[in-house]
Each structure stands twice: as C-alpha cells, then as structure tokens.
Motif scaffolding. Structure first.
Motif, PDB file in Angstrom:
ATOM      1  N   GLY A 119       0.618  -1.195   0.037  1.00 55.60           N
ATOM      2  CA  GLY A 119       0.106   0.215  -0.345  1.00 55.60           C
ATOM      3  C   GLY A 119       0.899   1.528   0.226  1.00 55.60           C
ATOM      4  N   ALA A 120       1.796   1.562   0.763  1.00 56.01           N
ATOM      5  CA  ALA A 120       2.721   2.169   1.161  1.00 56.01           C
ATOM      6  C   ALA A 120       3.326   2.341  -0.341  1.00 56.01           C
ATOM      7  N   ASN A 121       4.076   1.265  -0.839  1.00 59.96           N
ATOM      8  CA  ASN A 121       4.720   1.906  -2.219  1.00 59.96           C
ATOM      9  C   ASN A 121       3.382   2.748  -3.534  1.00 59.96           C
ATOM     10  N   ASP A 122       2.790   1.790  -3.498  1.00 63.69           N
ATOM     11  CA  ASP A 122       1.859   2.138  -3.977  1.00 63.69           C
ATOM     12  C   ASP A 122       1.299   3.224  -4.241  1.00 63.69           C
ATOM     13  N   GLY A 123       1.076   4.273  -3.333  1.00 64.89           N
ATOM     14  CA  GLY A 123       0.880   5.707  -3.302  1.00 64.89           C
ATOM     15  C   GLY A 123       2.323   6.384  -3.344  1.00 64.89           C
ATOM     16  N   LEU A 124       2.781   5.705  -2.927  1.00 63.03           N
ATOM     17  CA  LEU A 124       4.632   6.659  -3.230  1.00 63.03           C
ATOM     18  C   LEU A 124       4.421   6.747  -4.882  1.00 63.03           C
ATOM     19  N   LEU A 125       4.441   5.746  -5.502  1.00 62.72           N
ATOM     20  CA  LEU A 125       4.760   5.634  -7.069  1.00 62.72           C
ATOM     21  C   LEU A 125       4.077   6.098  -7.431  1.00 62.72           C
ATOM     22  N   SER A 126       2.314   5.684  -7.763  1.00 61.38           N
ATOM     23  CA  SER A 126       1.756   6.491  -7.988  1.00 61.38           C
ATOM     24  C   SER A 126       1.567   7.194  -8.283  1.00 61.38           C
ATOM     25  N   ASN A 127       0.763   8.554  -7.301  1.00 62.93           N
ATOM     26  CA  ASN A 127       0.704   9.790  -7.007  1.00 62.93           C
ATOM     27  C   ASN A 127       1.851  10.658  -7.152  1.00 62.93           C
ATOM     28  N   LEU A 128       3.156  10.583  -7.278  1.00 57.53           N
ATOM     29  CA  LEU A 128       3.815  11.227  -7.985  1.00 57.53           C
ATOM     30  C   LEU A 128       3.879  10.661  -9.162  1.00 57.53           C
ATOM     31  N   SER A 129       3.672   9.670  -9.712  1.00 53.01           N
ATOM     32  CA  SER A 129       4.031   9.438 -11.313  1.00 53.01           C
ATOM     33  C   SER A 129       3.193  10.199 -11.705  1.00 53.01           C
ATOM     34  N   LEU A 130       1.523  10.754 -10.870  1.00 57.93           N
ATOM     35  CA  LEU A 130       0.254  10.983 -11.463  1.00 57.93           C
ATOM     36  C   LEU A 130       0.908  12.815 -11.466  1.00 57.93           C
ATOM     37  N   VAL A 131       1.068  12.874 -10.038  1.00 60.01           N
ATOM     38  CA  VAL A 131       1.505  14.505 -10.511  1.00 60.01           C
ATOM     39  C   VAL A 131       2.705  14.701 -10.570  1.00 60.01           C
ATOM     40  N   LEU A 132       3.739  14.053 -11.288  1.00 57.17           N
ATOM     41  CA  LEU A 132       4.971  14.233 -12.885  1.00 57.17           C
ATOM     42  C   LEU A 132       4.448  14.495 -13.064  1.00 57.17           C
ATOM     43  N   GLY A 133       2.833  13.622 -13.841  1.00 58.07           N
ATOM     44  CA  GLY A 133       2.809  13.551 -15.240  1.00 58.07           C
ATOM     45  C   GLY A 133       1.817  14.809 -15.487  1.00 58.07           C
ATOM     46  N   VAL A 134       0.717  15.176 -14.588  1.00 64.17           N
ATOM     47  CA  VAL A 134      -0.007  16.444 -14.814  1.00 64.17           C
ATOM     48  C   VAL A 134       1.135  17.476 -14.971  1.00 64.17           C
ATOM     49  N   SER A 135       2.103  17.505 -13.922  1.00 63.32           N
ATOM     50  CA  SER A 135       2.674  19.201 -13.620  1.00 63.32           C
ATOM     51  C   SER A 135       4.115  18.911 -15.100  1.00 63.32           C
ATOM     52  N   PHE A 138      -1.472   2.820   1.845  1.00 56.43           N
ATOM     53  CA  PHE A 138      -1.940   3.982   0.433  1.00 56.43           C
ATOM     54  C   PHE A 138      -2.254   5.365   0.865  1.00 56.43           C
ATOM     55  N   ALA A 139      -2.715   5.844   1.241  1.00 57.69           N
ATOM     56  CA  ALA A 139      -3.140   7.042   1.986  1.00 57.69           C
ATOM     57  C   ALA A 139      -2.162   7.961   2.219  1.00 57.69           C
ATOM     58  N   SER A 140      -1.271   7.505   3.239  1.00 58.17           N
ATOM     59  CA  SER A 140       0.084   8.156   4.392  1.00 58.17           C
ATOM     60  C   SER A 140       0.862   7.875   2.724  1.00 58.17           C
ATOM     61  N   GLY A 141       1.453   7.518   2.191  1.00 59.16           N
ATOM     62  CA  GLY A 141       2.325   6.949   1.115  1.00 59.16           C
ATOM     63  C   GLY A 141       1.326   7.907   0.187  1.00 59.16           C
ATOM     64  N   ALA A 142       0.684   8.022  -0.453  1.00 59.29           N
ATOM     65  CA  ALA A 142      -0.064   9.109  -1.575  1.00 59.29           C
ATOM     66  C   ALA A 142      -0.410  10.718  -1.290  1.00 59.29           C
ATOM     67  N   ALA A 143       0.227  10.514   0.413  1.00 63.19           N
ATOM     68  CA  ALA A 143      -0.170  12.069   0.626  1.00 63.19           C
ATOM     69  C   ALA A 143       1.141  12.940   0.391  1.00 63.19           C
ATOM     70  N   VAL A 144       2.187  12.110   0.901  1.00 60.41           N
ATOM     71  CA  VAL A 144       3.912  12.554   0.204  1.00 60.41           C
ATOM     72  C   VAL A 144       3.948  13.414  -0.519  1.00 60.41           C
ATOM     73  N   PRO A 145       3.543  13.058  -1.742  1.00 65.27           N
ATOM     74  CA  PRO A 145       3.668  13.992  -2.794  1.00 65.27           C
ATOM     75  C   PRO A 145       3.242  15.037  -3.470  1.00 65.27           C
ATOM     76  N   ALA A 152      10.777   9.717 -13.850  1.00 66.39           N
ATOM     77  CA  ALA A 152      10.493   9.993 -15.071  1.00 66.39           C
ATOM     78  C   ALA A 152      10.210   9.751 -16.089  1.00 66.39           C
ATOM     79  N   VAL A 153       9.638   7.985 -16.318  1.00 73.78           N
ATOM     80  CA  VAL A 153       9.309   7.984 -17.529  1.00 73.78           C
ATOM     81  C   VAL A 153       8.224   8.829 -17.464  1.00 73.78           C
ATOM     82  N   THR A 154       7.289   8.892 -16.551  1.00 76.46           N
ATOM     83  CA  THR A 154       5.447   9.578 -16.222  1.00 76.46           C
ATOM     84  C   THR A 154       6.168  11.140 -16.728  1.00 76.46           C
ATOM     85  N   TYR A 155       7.172  11.979 -16.044  1.00 80.19           N
ATOM     86  CA  TYR A 155       7.220  13.216 -16.302  1.00 80.19           C
ATOM     87  C   TYR A 155       7.673  13.157 -17.227  1.00 80.19           C
ATOM     88  N   GLY A 156       8.150  12.313 -18.495  1.00 82.30           N
ATOM     89  CA  GLY A 156       8.962  12.024 -19.415  1.00 82.30           C
ATOM     90  C   GLY A 156       7.151  12.691 -20.532  1.00 82.30           C
TER      91      GLY A 156
END
Length: 362
Positions: free
Chosen positions: A150-166, A285-292, A348-352
């Motif tokens: 849950g923590a790993n998915d939250g960290l990676l998925s939401n960071l990727s989402l935030v970077l992709g949108v940014s 997941f929520a705690s991990g997704a909150a970080v980014p 890097a992939v999602t931001y690109g």
C-alpha cells in the motif's frame, strides 16, 4: 634475541586486544538473547535462553585465552549494543531479523583462534534464529504485505500522477486536485481489492480444511478395511506414510485428519483477516500518496514543490525498501537502493510522457 622477544610481545598484545573484543561481543550477544527471551514465553523463550548459554560458553573460551590479561569488562561493538537496546525495548520480529543477519556475519567465522565447534555453533545459531524469525514473519505477513504494498503503491502512483500532470503544464491547483483525487481513489481501490483478495484466500483455505464429520467418525471405522489412508494420500502423503498415519489415528483417535499436509490450522493466521488487511492497505496507501501532494498543499512554487515531492518520496521509498530488507534478513541498503531505482525510473517515464503530451497538445 631482544628483537624476537619484542615482536612476540607485540603479537601477544594484538591478540589480547582482539580476544577482548571477541569476549565483549559474545557477552553482548548473550545479553541480546536474554533480553529477547524476557519478552517471550514457552518454546521460544526456552530456545533463546539456550542460545544465550551457548554464547556464554563461547565467552568462556576467550576468557581462558586471555587468562591474566582479562582486564575490566568492555562493551560489545556498536551494532550489537544497538541490537541489545532494541531487544530490551521491543523484542519484535524486526529485531530477530537483525539478529539473524548479525549471526550470519559473526566475527568467529574469520577468527583464527575460534574453535571449529564455535564456528559450527554460530552457523547453527543462524539457522535457529532464522526459524524463530520465520515464525514471526508468518504472524505478520498478511497485514505487513498489505502495508508495504500500500505504501509503495501510494508513493509511486501518486508521484507519477503528479509529475505527469505537472509535465503536461497543468496549474498548481490542478496538480493538487489531481493528487488528492488519486490519493482517495487509490486508497479506496487498494483497500477494497485487499479485502476481496484476503477473503477469497481464506474461503479457499476453508474449502480445503477437513470437515468435522470426517474427523468425528474415526472411532467407528473398521480397523481392517477402511479408506482413511486415502485421505492422507489425497493430501500429499506417499502410500507408506499414509498407511502409517492411518494406523496411528486408528490406535489413537485423538489424532485428527487435519494432521495431513496442506491442512495446517494456522494457515488462516498467515493470510490475516480481510478487514485488517484492507484497513492497513487503505491507511498506508493514503499515507504514501499524501507525501507527493504535501509540497503543493503548502503552496510552494511549482518547481520547488516538484523537487521537494521527489526528494520526500525518494526517502520514503528507501525507508520501505530497507524495512523489507530488515524483515527478510537481507541487506537493508541494497533493498533501499533497489526501491529508489524503481521509483526514479517510474517518475522519469511519467514526467517525460507528461512533457511530451503537453508539447503535443500545446
């Protein structure tokens, strides 16, 4: 002649210092096992106390070598002192995993003055602690697995989402809304998925558990002609093993059909409960997704927020990787760096892709 005496004196002095270090480490290891035993009961307590006595036997070896050079008691190395502190405070499966790793790196393995019996003991100790740690891992595996995933998915998925949108050129408000939406949707999805997964697994285990009537009718079976051995063969025993087990059960009906392979009564405990796994997965997941999302929530400049989010997620990924490494008895740093590398590639992939999409649509 004087040079020879001086050289022998130097050699003896170096050996004394090394023996004193070994003695301090053995005493410290014994204390670790006694502290762990103090927080346990039953068989585990007895095993840990026996390990403590073995370390004391090893300490006696170094005391004998030192003789009159024993000196005042010294402290063990920093790693063992830290283990002793953790053992006295927690006594958890994480401490056992650290002790397992410490046993695998015992200084006795490379010391020329350690006896063959001591080296053999250390190898056995490693396997004993591995067994104790495995029992602890089994007790926490269901919830722990959900928490880590849950923590790993939250960290990676939401960071990727935030970077992709940014990367696509979205405003700070849009990035923040997207991140919060991803947090809530992902946490609910993870929780629901984990609940269904664990419940389904428990239902499968229940379907494989021998029924009560099959166990209750054992006293009524014909001793000379019955199919009880077939039950054990169906559970994975060989024909000879099945016949022996069936004979034991008929002599003593207290033996249950569930003694057969694949019907361990604690399988359900290893899987965990659906509710605990779901709550654990949702919260982590929520705690991990909150970080980014936090840097954007505090109104930082978009570029600063992106860099801060990436750094925070990197540290968090290393922490979860190191935690898994500790629990599995593997090298924590290697697991931490592996986790970080995976996160960097995904980010890097999602931001690109976000930059590419923004350039195409712009």
């Amino acid at each position: 002649m004087a040079d020879t005496v001086a050289e022998e004196t130097r050699d003896r002095s170096g050996s004394v210092r090394r023996w004193q270090r070994r003695l301090a480490d053995e005493r410290q290891e014994s204390q670790v096992y006694r502290d762990l035993a103090g927080r346990r009961s039953g068989t585990e307590r007895e095993i840990l106390l026996e390990l403590a006595k073995a370390e004391e036997r090893h300490a006696a070896h170094w005391e004998q070598l030192l003789g009159s050079d024993l000196g005042s008691p010294r402290r063990g190395n920093l790693r063992l002192r830290l283990l002793a502190l953790l053992a006295s405070r927690f006594g958890s499966v994480f401490v056992l995993a650290l002790v397992q790793r410490a046993e695998s790196r015992s200084s006795n393995f490379s010391d020329v003055d350690a006896t063959a019996a001591m080296i053999a003991d250390e190898h056995v100790h490693e396997e004993v602690v591995r067994g104790l740690a495995a029992r602890g891992r089994a007790r926490v595996s269901g919830t722990f697995r959900a928490a880590v995933f849950g923590a790993n998915d939250g960290l990676l998925s939401n960071l990727s989402l935030v970077l992709g949108v940014s990367g696509g050129g979205a405003s700070t408000a849009t990035v923040l809304l997207t991140g919060l939406s991803g947090l809530l949707a992902g946490a609910l999805s993870m929780g629901a998925g984990e609940f269904i997964s664990v419940r389904s697994q428990r239902e499968l285990l229940a379907a494989s558990t021998p029924g009560t009537p099959a166990q209750q009718i054992v006293p009524d079976l014909d001793v000379d002609a019955n199919e009880l051995a077939l039950v054990y063969r169906a559970r994975g025993m060989s024909a000879e093993q099945a016949q022996r087990r069936a004979a034991e059960v008929l002599r003593n009906p207290a033996f249950a059909v569930s003694d057969a392979p694949g019907t361990a009564p604690d399988d359900h405990d290893v899987v965990g409960t659906g509710l605990s796994a779901a709550l654990s997965s949702f919260c982590f997941f929520a705690s991990g997704a909150a970080v980014p999302v936090l840097p954007f929530l505090f109104g930082l400049h978009p570029t600063v927020a992106l860099v801060t989010a990436s750094v925070l997620v990197g540290f968090a990924l290393m922490l979860t990787g190191a935690t898994v490494g500790v629990l599995s008895g593997g090298p924590p740093l290697r697991r931490a760096l592996r986790q970080l590398a995976i996160g960097v590639v995904a980010a890097a992939v999602t931001y690109g892709l976000g930059l590419l999409f923004g350039a195409v649509t712009g």
